[in-house]
Design a protein around this motif. Structure first.
Motif, mmCIF file in Angstrom:
data_model
loop_
_atom_site.group_PDB
_atom_site.id
_atom_site.type_symbol
_atom_site.label_atom_id
_atom_site.label_comp_id
_atom_site.label_asym_id
_atom_site.label_seq_id
_atom_site.Cartn_x
_atom_site.Cartn_y
_atom_site.Cartn_z
ATOM 1 N N CYS A 95 0.761 -1.075 -0.108
ATOM 2 C CA CYS A 95 0.004 0.034 -0.094
ATOM 3 C C CYS A 95 1.088 1.165 0.051
ATOM 4 O O CYS A 95 1.532 1.453 0.885
ATOM 5 N N LEU A 96 1.001 1.942 -0.908
ATOM 6 C CA LEU A 96 1.717 3.175 -0.962
ATOM 7 C C LEU A 96 0.848 4.401 -1.051
ATOM 8 O O LEU A 96 -0.218 4.762 -1.906
ATOM 9 N N VAL A 97 1.160 5.161 0.183
ATOM 10 C CA VAL A 97 0.251 6.520 0.340
ATOM 11 C C VAL A 97 1.421 7.464 0.322
ATOM 12 O O VAL A 97 2.578 7.588 0.463
ATOM 13 N N VAL A 98 0.589 8.695 -0.249
ATOM 14 C CA VAL A 98 1.282 9.929 -0.307
ATOM 15 C C VAL A 98 0.845 11.140 0.518
ATOM 16 O O VAL A 98 -0.203 11.274 0.646
ATOM 17 N N GLY A 99 1.808 11.830 0.959
ATOM 18 C CA GLY A 99 1.265 13.152 1.564
ATOM 19 C C GLY A 99 0.891 12.988 2.826
ATOM 20 O O GLY A 99 1.094 12.160 3.845
ATOM 21 N N ASP A 100 -0.151 13.857 3.277
ATOM 22 C CA ASP A 100 -0.677 13.891 4.588
ATOM 23 C C ASP A 100 -2.236 14.082 5.020
ATOM 24 O O ASP A 100 -2.506 14.636 5.896
ATOM 25 N N LYS A 117 2.418 -4.574 3.607
ATOM 26 C CA LYS A 117 3.599 -3.410 3.866
ATOM 27 C C LYS A 117 3.098 -2.248 3.371
ATOM 28 O O LYS A 117 2.157 -2.158 2.453
ATOM 29 N N VAL A 118 3.379 -1.032 4.030
ATOM 30 C CA VAL A 118 2.936 0.263 3.754
ATOM 31 C C VAL A 118 4.417 1.134 3.395
ATOM 32 O O VAL A 118 5.355 0.963 3.982
ATOM 33 N N ALA A 119 4.192 1.838 2.282
ATOM 34 C CA ALA A 119 5.255 2.819 1.843
ATOM 35 C C ALA A 119 4.688 4.305 1.740
ATOM 36 O O ALA A 119 3.644 4.527 1.330
ATOM 37 N N HIS A 120 5.436 5.030 2.460
ATOM 38 C CA HIS A 120 4.925 6.573 2.738
ATOM 39 C C HIS A 120 5.917 7.469 1.715
ATOM 40 O O HIS A 120 7.039 7.650 1.993
ATOM 41 N N VAL A 121 5.272 8.081 0.948
ATOM 42 C CA VAL A 121 5.915 9.138 -0.044
ATOM 43 C C VAL A 121 5.692 10.359 0.665
ATOM 44 O O VAL A 121 4.449 10.847 0.778
#
Length: 362
Positions: A95-100, A117-121
């Motif tokens: 799960c790729l999330v971006v921003g806030d 798994k989580v990826a934070h851009v």
């Protein structure tokens, strides 16, 4: 590898667009990588529909969770319920999330609880202001993230101070700037250019959306009147949300050079920014864009989560007191505004780096 790309608000799509391009580039090389674009439905406006996706070259979302409006808690709950149901129906590897935004935090929580798994851009940025919902979203998301992709070395330091292992932090640059650089030659002159008779570097762009600036009506009135007073008669262009326009109508703010207009698409808005004398804003993302475009920027906030736009860029933190505007305008019109420089790795290749790292991580 199957990646869920989560987007819920307009700035998210600007950050997601180059990631989609980078995935497609790897697919063309025969890499086994795919994506599912998940629109949570957190924000909906007409500028987010067909035209917006066309402008950014984004495919229509594979899924729209339709979370809609409501309070912070209501919206968070709707997104979490919708995304959990989606993962139960068909899982994903990452799960790729971006921003806030709310969608960032909500989907990260759901994924992590289901052992995805989580990826934070755009990980690791901090304003230190816990009155901002975005700051809570950042803190919660980063506390459960597996892979951290950062826009600056300041963000790296923030994460290291939290005890995040260095081998999970990747300084890649800024995907919002990837989009800006890709689309810069396609910026479109908006109708207001001819309607008002705008000329390059002879007008002011203003954006305000934070509750502390727009919800206190008397404060907003004084702020705008001060900007008008200090503008030396230059046209002021204020693309404004309908809710804020209702406030302006009640306040009866009128001046020959003050122009409130409906929200603009990405290409038209950034045409105005690129050619402005100065941008006055309370947005974080716009301060990044003005830095890369070399346009002076005054931020009407007491803090920022993007200090590199001040230490390296064209941005200055003016604060929220109207009296702070006069010296800032004096510096601007005297030709003494700093030139600024472009932060490291804000070069249009951030998304490429992110996907290369994810392929290596497997």
């Amino acid at each position: 590898m199957q990646i869920d790309l989560i987007a819920g608000a307009r700035p998210n799509f600007m950050k997601i667009a180059p990631i989609i391009d980078a995935i497609k580039a790897q697919q063309n090389k025969g890499r086994s990588i795919s994506f599912r674009l998940v629109h949570t439905g957190q924000h909906y406006d007409k500028k987010m529909s067909g035209d917006f996706f066309d402008e950014l070259g984004i495919p229509q979302p594979d899924v729209n969770l339709g979370a809609g409006g409501g309070t912070q808690a209501e919206q968070t709950a709707k997104i979490m319920i919708g995304y959990e149901k989606l993962l139960f129906e068909k899982g994903t590897d990452l799960c790729l999330v971006v921003g806030d935004v709310t969608s960032t935090m909500a989907c990260a929580i759901v994924a992590k609880k289901l052992n995805v798994k989580v990826a934070h851009v755009e990980a690791g940025i901090r304003s230190g202001d816990l009155t901002m919902p975005e700051e809570i979203n950042r803190m919660v998301t980063d506390s459960i993230t597996d892979y951290f992709f950062t826009t600056s070395k300041v963000a790296n330091r923030n994460l290291l101070q939290l005890g995040i292992p260095e081998n999970r932090i990747f300084f890649v640059g800024n995907t919002m700037i990837d989009t800006l650089l890709k689309k810069k030659d396609d910026f479109q002159k908006p109708d207001v250019w001819e309607e008002v008779g705008l000329k390059e570097a002879k007008y002011i762009v203003m954006t305000l959306h934070r509750p502390g600036n727009v919800d206190e009506e008397e404060k907003l009135k004084i702020m705008i009147e001060t900007i008008v007073l200090q503008s030396q008669g230059m046209p002021i262009i204020f693309p404004v949300h309908p809710r804020t326009q209702q406030v302006l109508d009640r306040l009866g703010i009128k001046a020959p050079n003050f122009n409130s207009i409906p929200p603009l698409g990405y290409l038209a808005f950034n045409f105005l920014v690129k050619n402005a004398k100065v941008v006055i804003t309370d947005s974080g993302g716009i301060t990044e864009e003005t830095t890369v475009l070399g346009v002076p920027c005054m931020t009407l906030r007491d803090n920022t989560e993007r200090p590199e736009t001040i230490t390296q860029g064209t941005n200055e933190l003016i604060g929220t007191l109207p009296e702070n505007l006069k010296p800032a305008f004096e510096k601007l019109f005297a030709g003494n505004w700093k030139k600024g420089s472009i932060p490291e790795k804000w070069d249009g290749k951030a998304a490429k780096r992110i996907i290369e790292h994810l392929i290596e991580l497997g």
